[in-house]
Scaffold this motif. Structure first.
Motif, PDB file in Angstrom:
ATOM      1  N   ASP A 281      -8.336  -2.033   6.369  1.00 29.97           N
ATOM      2  CA  ASP A 281      -9.321  -1.273   7.131  1.00 29.97           C
ATOM      3  C   ASP A 281     -10.237  -0.509   6.178  1.00 29.97           C
ATOM      4  OD1 ASP A 281      -8.266   1.550   6.680  1.00 29.97           O
ATOM      5  OD2 ASP A 281      -6.516   0.616   7.598  1.00 29.97           O
ATOM      6  N   PRO A 282     -11.385  -0.059   6.651  1.00 30.74           N
ATOM      7  CA  PRO A 282     -12.371   0.589   5.766  1.00 30.74           C
ATOM      8  C   PRO A 282     -11.831   1.814   5.034  1.00 30.74           C
ATOM      9  CG  PRO A 282     -13.403  -0.020   7.841  1.00 30.74           C
ATOM     10  CD  PRO A 282     -11.935  -0.266   8.012  1.00 30.74           C
ATOM     11  N   ASP A 283     -11.032   2.651   5.709  1.00 33.95           N
ATOM     12  CA  ASP A 283     -10.506   3.853   5.057  1.00 33.95           C
ATOM     13  C   ASP A 283      -9.560   3.489   3.922  1.00 33.95           C
ATOM     14  OD1 ASP A 283     -11.951   5.439   6.765  1.00 33.95           O
ATOM     15  OD2 ASP A 283     -10.266   5.828   8.135  1.00 33.95           O
TER      16      ASP A 283
ATOM     17  N   ARG B 281       0.855  -1.177   0.000  1.00 34.04           N
ATOM     18  CA  ARG B 281       0.000   0.000   0.000  1.00 34.04           C
ATOM     19  C   ARG B 281       0.900   1.239   0.000  1.00 34.04           C
ATOM     20  NH1 ARG B 281      -2.456   2.464   5.205  1.00 34.04           N
ATOM     21  NH2 ARG B 281      -1.818   4.241   3.901  1.00 34.04           N
TER      22      ARG B 281
ATOM     23  N   LYS C 298      -9.552   0.694   2.214  1.00 29.08           N
ATOM     24  CA  LYS C 298     -10.343   0.091   1.148  1.00 29.08           C
ATOM     25  C   LYS C 298     -11.107   1.144   0.361  1.00 29.08           C
ATOM     26  CE  LYS C 298     -13.666  -3.642   0.300  1.00 29.08           C
ATOM     27  NZ  LYS C 298     -14.481  -4.710   0.926  1.00 29.08           N
ATOM     28  N   GLU C 299     -11.693   2.116   1.073  1.00 30.14           N
ATOM     29  CA  GLU C 299     -12.446   3.176   0.406  1.00 30.14           C
ATOM     30  C   GLU C 299     -11.549   3.998  -0.510  1.00 30.14           C
ATOM     31  OE1 GLU C 299     -15.577   5.672  -0.689  1.00 30.14           O
ATOM     32  OE2 GLU C 299     -15.624   3.755   0.390  1.00 30.14           O
ATOM     33  N   ALA C 300     -10.313   4.221  -0.097  1.00 29.94           N
ATOM     34  CA  ALA C 300      -9.377   5.009  -0.893  1.00 29.94           C
ATOM     35  C   ALA C 300      -8.685   4.196  -1.984  1.00 29.94           C
ATOM     36  CB  ALA C 300      -8.320   5.611   0.026  1.00 29.94           C
ATOM     37  N   LYS C 301      -8.963   2.896  -2.046  1.00 28.49           N
ATOM     38  CA  LYS C 301      -8.341   1.981  -3.005  1.00 28.49           C
ATOM     39  C   LYS C 301      -6.828   1.884  -2.809  1.00 28.49           C
ATOM     40  CE  LYS C 301     -11.929   2.656  -6.524  1.00 28.49           C
ATOM     41  NZ  LYS C 301     -12.227   3.015  -7.920  1.00 28.49           N
TER      42      LYS C 301
ATOM     43  N   ALA D 128      -4.919   4.507  -5.547  1.00 30.45           N
ATOM     44  CA  ALA D 128      -5.258   5.540  -4.564  1.00 30.45           C
ATOM     45  C   ALA D 128      -4.827   6.906  -5.086  1.00 30.45           C
ATOM     46  CB  ALA D 128      -4.570   5.260  -3.231  1.00 30.45           C
TER      47      ALA D 128
END
Length: 239
Positions: A69-71, A49, A73-76, A100
Motif C-alpha cells: 500500500d502507499p503508506d 515487513r 511504500k512511502e515508509a520503505k 523503515a
C-alpha cells in the motif's frame, strides 16, 4: 569470536553449495552491494515487513504482507538491507536491517566528538535490525524484534560479551535460488513462521530447523527482489 576481515565477494559461496554469481542480480545487490531489497517468500509471493514502521519503536516483530500500500511504500517498510557484519569461521555474517525508520546520523558540532560512532570508532547502527530472543527457539521465546541493539527488550539483547550477537545471521544461498537466515546464537533454528503457516499477516518466528543444515527447507526460503522486480513471477527459479 567474530572478525571483520572481508574477502572478494564477486564469486563467494555464502554458507552453502551455490556461488553468488551475476546471474541473479538481486542476490548480488543484496549480499554484495548492500542495496535495499524486498524479501519475497517462496510460497505465496508475500514479502516481509516490520510490524511497526516508526523509528522510535524497537520491540515489535515482522509480518508477511501481500499488498504494497502507499503508506508502506512511502515508509520503505517493504525494503531490507542485508548488511555484512564480519565472519564466524568461514561463514559470513549479516545484519537484517529495515529501511523503515532509518535515522541518519547528525553531524557533530565543530570540535565535538562524532556522535555517529561508538567508543571503538565503529559507526553506530542507524537502521533497526531483526533480533532474536536469547532463549529461542523455545515456543515462549520464538518471536523476533526489529530494533537497535541497545533499545530492544532485555531478553533480545546480546550476551557473552557481544552486545549485537542476537542480531547476527548466517545467510545461505540455497540450491533452489533463494536465501535462508540462521541466527548465529541458535544454529539449530531458522527464520520461519508461527506454526509454519505462510499467509497474509503471518508472524515471523524462529523455528527449529527441520532441514538439518543452513539451507533449511523451502518454507524457510526468501528471494531477494529489487523493488522494480516484485512483479516478476517468483516461481521462475523452479523452471
Amino acid at each position: 569470536m567474530y572478525t571483520q576481515e572481508r574477502t572478494t565477494m564477486s564469486n563467494l559461496v555464502v554458507g552453502g553449495p551455490v556461488a553468488v554469481n551475476s546471474y541473479d542480480n538481486a542476490i548480488v545487490a543484496a549480499l554484495v552491494e548492500n542495496r535495499p531489497v524486498m524479501l519475497v517468500h517462496a510460497f505465496n509471493g508475500g514479502f516481509l515487513r516490520p510490524a511497526e514502521l516508526k523509528a522510535s519503536v524497537h520491540n515489535k516483530g515482522v509480518q508477511l504482507a501481500t499488498a504494497l500500500d502507499p503508506d508502506l511504500k512511502e515508509a520503505k517498510g517493504h525494503l531490507w538491507h542485508i548488511t555484512p557484519a564480519g565472519f564466524f569461521g568461514q561463514r559470513p555474517l549479516y545484519f537484517i536491517e529495515s529501511a523503515a525508520g532509518q535515522v541518519p546520523p547528525q553531524p557533530a558540532p565543530a570540535g565535538a566528538a562524532d556522535t555517529g560512532r561508538g567508543d571503538d570508532g565503529a559507526p553506530k547502527p542507524q537502521r533497526r535490525r531483526i533480533t532474536v530472543h536469547q532463549d529461542a527457539p523455545k515456543s515462549t521465546a520464538d518471536t523476533v524484534q526489529v530494533g537497535l541493539p541497545d533499545k530492544v527488550d532485555d531478553k533480545w539483547r546480546g550476551k557473552n560479551g557481544a552486545p549485537e550477537d542476537t542480531q547476527l545471521w548466517v545467510v545461505t544461498v540455497t540450491p533452489w535460488g533463494g536465501i535462508t537466515f540462521v541466527p548465529i546464537t541458535h544454529p539449530d533454528a531458522i527464520l520461519g513462521f508461527a506454526d509454519h503457516a505462510v499467509a497474509p499477516g503471518s508472524e515471523v518466528r524462529l523455528t527449529y530447523n527441520w532441514g538439518g543444515d543452513f539451507t533449511g527447507t523451502v518454507i524457510n526460503t526468501f528471494y531477494p527482489r529489487l523493488p522494480n522486480e516484485w512483479s516478476v513471477p517468483y516461481h521462475h527459479v523452479f523452471t
